[in-house]
Write a protein that holds these residues in place. Structure first.
Motif, PDB file in Angstrom:
ATOM      1  N   HIS A  27       0.811  -1.211   0.000  1.00  0.00           N
ATOM      2  CA  HIS A  27       0.000   0.000   0.000  1.00  0.00           C
ATOM      3  C   HIS A  27       0.850   1.270   0.000  1.00  0.00           C
ATOM      4  O   HIS A  27       0.313   2.370   0.188  1.00  0.00           O
ATOM      5  N   SER A  38       2.329   3.100  -2.269  1.00  0.00           N
ATOM      6  CA  SER A  38       2.016   4.171  -3.222  1.00  0.00           C
ATOM      7  C   SER A  38       0.742   4.907  -2.810  1.00  0.00           C
ATOM      8  O   SER A  38       0.659   6.141  -2.922  1.00  0.00           O
ATOM      9  N   ARG A  39      -0.238   4.176  -2.313  1.00  0.00           N
ATOM     10  CA  ARG A  39      -1.485   4.805  -1.870  1.00  0.00           C
ATOM     11  C   ARG A  39      -1.240   5.682  -0.645  1.00  0.00           C
ATOM     12  O   ARG A  39      -1.821   6.767  -0.511  1.00  0.00           O
ATOM     13  N   ARG A  49       1.554   7.219   0.065  1.00  0.00           N
ATOM     14  CA  ARG A  49       2.224   8.433  -0.397  1.00  0.00           C
ATOM     15  C   ARG A  49       1.228   9.420  -1.001  1.00  0.00           C
ATOM     16  O   ARG A  49       1.358  10.634  -0.845  1.00  0.00           O
ATOM     17  N   GLU A  50       0.229   8.885  -1.691  1.00  0.00           N
ATOM     18  CA  GLU A  50      -0.800   9.759  -2.267  1.00  0.00           C
ATOM     19  C   GLU A  50      -1.620  10.431  -1.167  1.00  0.00           C
ATOM     20  O   GLU A  50      -2.009  11.603  -1.302  1.00  0.00           O
ATOM     21  N   VAL A  51      -1.891   9.694  -0.096  1.00  0.00           N
ATOM     22  CA  VAL A  51      -2.608  10.278   1.037  1.00  0.00           C
ATOM     23  C   VAL A  51      -1.816  11.438   1.617  1.00  0.00           C
ATOM     24  O   VAL A  51      -2.363  12.519   1.906  1.00  0.00           O
ATOM     25  N   LYS A  67       0.440  13.319   0.115  1.00  0.00           N
ATOM     26  CA  LYS A  67       0.401  14.438  -0.827  1.00  0.00           C
ATOM     27  C   LYS A  67      -0.927  15.182  -0.737  1.00  0.00           C
ATOM     28  O   LYS A  67      -0.971  16.424  -0.786  1.00  0.00           O
ATOM     29  N   ALA A  68      -2.006  14.427  -0.630  1.00  0.00           N
ATOM     30  CA  ALA A  68      -3.320  15.056  -0.533  1.00  0.00           C
ATOM     31  C   ALA A  68      -3.452  15.885   0.751  1.00  0.00           C
ATOM     32  O   ALA A  68      -4.034  16.975   0.738  1.00  0.00           O
TER      33      ALA A  68
END
Length: 311
Positions: free
Chosen positions: A210, A212-213, A215-217, A219-220
């Motif tokens: 998980h 990559s997900r 890291r996206e969290v 960034k968001a």
């Protein structure tokens, strides 16, 4: 209370006076808090606590009946429950002693006193209170507060009066801001982001599937933080979630102000709602109710915040 001697005992023993001691966490063996053993020693507890408690409750017939450790984070802190019985009135009184490995008890006790004197007592007309502070026990790095009965936040929100509890939760956060208790501790949006930037990569390393997900969290979160306008720094709890409140007959008690500081006024409500969202994902039977109550909390907080700005 300025002299403490002796050592602790073991789990589930009885003193000669039938005083029961239960130490299921092994607090007496915590080398980082050697003074905790004295705090659960029957003879020492009777000797040092009884005069203070009898004076606080104006009842010289109070007798200590049991000691129980109810929470323990090894090397850091523990919570001890003392039960007293009034031989005159036949009533029971429970106190909680909070012990810290570091010398935080003086600051925590003083903050609780200031809140109590600032309108958070049991007679407050707005139904928002804190447990009554009783005494400080310096040799044990402990302070005492009265135990309050009621439902924890999760049970209160899950029950038939969940909407009433949600309103109280929003009102309590607002009242804490308005209390204007002085503190040197400041918690900014940057501080909050630093916590995420430290913790989320650690989670990603333990859950590579998980990563990559996650890291996206992050960034968001960083992008969202950039859109939040600055607000006046007012008093915030900083660890506000359902386990930190007790609700009883339409009154709410805020617990555990160890992280109290000043910061963004929306942080406490955001943190509380984040816990509701997380619980609704893990426990789908509560999903609709918790999401609805989250909106109730946000709406109440926003409307009363607006009233304050207009007023």
């Amino acid at each position: 209370l300025d002299q403490v001697e002796g050592a602790g005992r073991s789990r589930s023993r009885q003193h000669a006076s039938q005083l029961l001691v239960d130490d299921p966490f092994g607090v007496a063996q915590d080398e980082k808090m050697p003074f905790a053993a004295a705090a659960i020693d029957p003879s020492l507890a009777e000797r040092h606590l009884l005069p203070v408690v009898q004076q606080a409750f104006q009842d010289d017939s109070l007798a200590l009946r049991s000691i129980r450790t109810v929470r323990h984070k090894r090397g850091r802190r523990c919570l001890v429950e003392y039960t007293f019985e009034s031989q005159r009135f036949g009533t029971e009184t429970k106190l909680l002693g909070k012990i810290h490995a570091k010398k935080k008890h003086n600051h925590s006790f003083r903050l609780q006193q200031e809140l109590w004197k600032s309108g958070f007592d049991y007679d407050s007309t707005d139904r928002v209170s804190v447990p009554r502070p009783i005494a400080r026990v310096d040799p044990w790095q402990m302070w005492l507060q009265e135990h309050v009965a009621g439902q924890n936040g999760w049970d209160a929100l899950s029950g038939l009066n969940g909407a009433t509890a949600a309103v109280l939760i929003a009102d309590a956060a607002l009242k804490l801001q308005r209390a204007d208790i002085l503190t040197d501790r400041v918690h900014t949006m940057e501080d909050e982001l630093r916590l995420l930037e430290d913790k989320l990569p650690q989670v990603a390393r333990t859950m590579p599937r998980h990563a990559s997900r996650i890291r996206e969290v992050l960034k968001a979160c960083q992008a969202l933080a950039a859109t939040i306008p600055e607000s006046p720094h007012l008093g915030i709890h900083r660890d506000y979630y359902p386990d930190q409140v007790i609700v009883d007959h339409g009154r709410i008690y805020i617990l555990d102000h160890d992280l109290y500081g000043v910061g963004n006024t929306s942080l406490d409500i955001g943190n509380f709602c984040g816990h509701l969202i997380e619980r609704s994902i893990r426990h789908k039977r509560h999903r609709e109710k918790f999401l609805s109550l989250q909106q109730t909390i946000v709406d109440r907080f926003a409307s009363r915040s607006e009233e304050r700005r207009v007023g």
